[in-house]
Design an enzyme around this catalytic site. Structure first.
Site, PDB file in Angstrom:
ATOM      1  N   THR A   1     -16.649   1.829 -38.477  1.00 56.13           N
ATOM      2  CA  THR A   1     -15.474   2.563 -38.929  1.00 56.13           C
ATOM      3  C   THR A   1     -15.019   2.072 -40.298  1.00 56.13           C
ATOM      4  OG1 THR A   1     -14.056   0.995 -37.736  1.00 56.13           O
ATOM      5  CG2 THR A   1     -14.676   3.009 -36.582  1.00 56.13           C
TER       6      THR A   1
ATOM      7  N   LYS B   1     -20.065   9.067 -33.050  1.00 55.66           N
ATOM      8  CA  LYS B   1     -21.139   8.150 -33.448  1.00 55.66           C
ATOM      9  C   LYS B   1     -21.948   7.678 -32.247  1.00 55.66           C
ATOM     10  CE  LYS B   1     -18.308   5.364 -35.612  1.00 55.66           C
ATOM     11  NZ  LYS B   1     -17.057   6.150 -35.460  1.00 55.66           N
TER      12      LYS B   1
END
Length: 362
Positions: free
Chosen positions: A161, A67
């Site tokens: 997350t 990410k």
């Protein structure tokens, strides 16, 4: 080295600096996440043609899947500056206002762990994302006044997350949402060969395949294991990362052929031997292996569930037939999953059919 460091998906110590040297610089260098890359490329190219900042982008997925790397690539592809901060660092709305008010036009703001941002700052972010404005409150009580301050158009790249913890109003303000999946062994092999080239470490095909198979589908873990194998090769070998060297190094760091480490095996051992396969509560399981409940739930459990060794039920954690077979134990008659567990251990189905399949590969 801490025993969880080898296969932990989280970056620790100065690892982020080490990762920086291995990060791809453009979408064409990024391996894996093919659908996300294609979608993201269209979003960025369209914005560039219209000479406008692209929609705000939300990326969700487990730690270590890329990410942060994609956020850096987005800024590089746009030719824009990148500002990096995180949700836990923004404790008050004033902290966010200070960041937003200093952004340049077209700048990319990367907000990691966006789900952990303070609620007042979160509400300010709503207006900033939609109207490119922040309202600064001056004074207290009945005499307080909100002063609107225009900010330069920017692109927010949020990473989380735990997408489920984001409130719906915040999720709805992102024009593009990307979910990061775990990587296949073939994709991890490509990443390992690229990283080995950057590290100047000669990596054999068989060694790359071995490391990839133990990396739990996560590039960060793959690169970390690669560095450990390189260290082993330099100290106890001839510097070449061969299959034998990889196996010896990973055995030393207690990472088995499926990517399990000491804690993973301890959880299964306790669950099978002490609790007869479950069900057992998370806190009880954590105390039994001498770890915090959060460590078991966030670090070890997702991998065990994804690999088919553990099941989460309303009554607690339960070992699957694959877990009994992998640990080489015979389940008692009253074990969870009943005859299926015994059949898996004995190599036949409860109906007399073909042998049960082995553990699912990560």
């Amino acid at each position: 080295m801490h025993e969880r460091d080898a296969v932990s998906p989280d970056a620790h110590g100065d690892e982020r600096q080490i990762e920086g040297a291995l990060r791809p610089r453009g979408l064409d260098e990024f391996v894996g996440q093919e659908r996300v890359r294609e979608q993201l490329s269209l979003v960025l190219r369209s914005a560039q043609r219209r000479n406008r900042a692209p929609d705000h982008i939300l990326m969700s997925g487990g730690p270590g899947l890329g990410k942060t790397t994609l956020a850096m690539i987005i800024a590089a592809e746009l030719g824009a500056p990148l500002r990096i901060t995180s949700g836990p660092a923004i404790e008050r709305s004033g902290d966010l206002a200070a960041v937003l008010s200093t952004l340049q036009e077209g700048e990319v703001l990367f907000l990691d762990e966006i789900h952990r941002m303070a609620r007042p700052a979160e509400e300010m972010l709503y207006v900033a994302m939609e109207d490119f404005r922040v309202d600064v409150v001056v004074g207290k009580g009945p005499g307080a006044t909100a002063i609107p301050i225009d900010i330069a158009p920017f692109t927010l790249v949020g990473a989380t997350t735990r997408a489920g913890m984001l409130p719906a109003p915040l999720r709805d303000r992102f024009g593009f949402t990307a979910h990061m999946d775990f990587y296949t062994p073939d994709e991890l092999e490509l990443i390992l060969h690229r990283s080995a080239g950057l590290l100047g470490a000669p990596l054999d095909e068989d060694a790359a395949r071995e490391i990839a198979g133990r990396s739990r589908g996560t590039p960060r873990i793959a690169n970390r294991l690669l560095r450990r194998v390189r260290d082993y090769a330099e100290v106890r070998g001839d510097g070449t990362l061969s299959l034998d060297t990889a196996r010896s190094a990973l055995e030393l760091y207690e990472v088995d052929a499926l990517g399990m480490d000491r804690l993973d095996r301890a959880i299964l051992d306790v669950l099978l031997r002490r609790f007869r396969g479950g069900p057992v509560g998370l806190s009880t399981l954590a105390v039994s292996v001498g770890e915090e409940a959060e460590t078991v739930e966030v670090v070890a459990e997702p991998f065990l569930v994804r690999s088919g060794f553990l099941a989460r039920t309303p009554r607690g954690r339960v070992a699957t037939p694959q877990a009994w077979a992998h640990m080489g134990l015979t389940p008692p008659p009253d074990a969870a999953f009943g005859a299926a567990a015994s059949a898996a251990t004995n190599g036949s189905s409860p109906n007399g059919g073909a042998p049960a399949s082995g553990p699912a590969q990560p």
